[in-house]
Design a protein around this motif. Structure first.
Motif: not given
Length: 246
Positions: A55-67
């Motif tokens: 669950r991610v709050d409004a307007a939030m998130g995971f920045g650029k990351h590698p896989h």
């Protein structure tokens, strides 16, 4: 602490035994060991390596990351999830969609809650691929959720021409939403594969095991699953995967 219940050919993970991380803007439940959660009894089920319930709050998130060298599947449950990656894709996925990335030789991506005023909830699933260092790829499809009412709808397979998305693995995913009392069966598609069932909503009985919302069960050495919904609008995700990790 033992957080599993294992019988001859099944392992049950109750919802309240999952790993839990609350970062404020992000709350995540981990069925298998992930990030700061490690449980040697719960590292993977066959080639199914990660099942995160986020669950991610409004307007939030995971920045650029590698896989790299991982098949990554995202299934939104509520809200809108914005995706951007180093291949130039910029998309939004929502309930009814399914997204897949083959990370292969390497990819960067970011994921944000597109909504300014409500959380987004989604599953992120990692599957070990059956070949390494493939060219990275991205795909998403929108499915008709009415096609999973009282039956299992295929949402992922190894075959590009099949319904749903496809990945580099002999895996099949299905989703279903059932009325109370409806039963069905799922036949294993490839000999030797197992199935991990995750209860999205409501209550089910699967091969004699009573399961509730957000419980999971891995079953192997069977030809089919016998599934019965014990509550109205009960929803399930089935993930058939090879049991051997190359």
């Amino acid at each position: 602490m033992t957080t599993t219940n294992t019988t001859t050919n099944a392992i049950v993970h109750k919802a309240n035994t999952r790993g839990h991380a609350n970062h404020g803007w992000l709350e995540s439940y981990h069925t298998f060991s992930f990030a700061g959660y490690y449980n040697p009894e719960r590292v993977h089920f066959g080639v199914l390596r990660v099942l995160n319930d986020d669950r991610v709050d409004a307007a939030m998130g995971f920045g650029k990351h590698p896989h790299d060298n991982m098949e990554i599947i995202s299934i939104p449950l509520e809200g809108d999830l914005e995706h951007k990656d180093s291949m130039g894709n910029s998309t939004v996925i929502k309930n009814g969609d399914i997204q897949v990335m083959s990370a292969g030789t390497g990819i960067f991506h970011s994921e944000y809650n597109k909504n300014p005023d409500q959380p987004v909830k989604f599953l992120q699933i990692w599957v070990f691929p059956n070949k390494k260092n493939v060219q990275p790829r991205y795909d998403q499809v929108t499915l008709n959720v009415n096609d999973r009412h009282n039956k299992l709808q295929q949402v992922l397979s190894p075959n590009p021409e099949d319904e749903g998305v496809w990945i580099h693995q002999d895996a099949w995913f299905h989703m279903g939403r059932f009325d109370k009392g409806i039963d069905t069966t799922y036949a294993i598609k490839k000999a030797g594969n197992g199935v991990y069932a995750f209860i999205l909503k409501g209550d089910f009985t699967i091969n004699g095991h009573e399961l509730n919302q957000r419980d999971g069960i891995g079953i192997w050495d069977v030809d089919q699953l016998d599934i019965k919904a014990n509550s109205q609008d009960a929803e399930i995700l089935l993930m058939e995967v090879p049991m051997d990790v190359a």
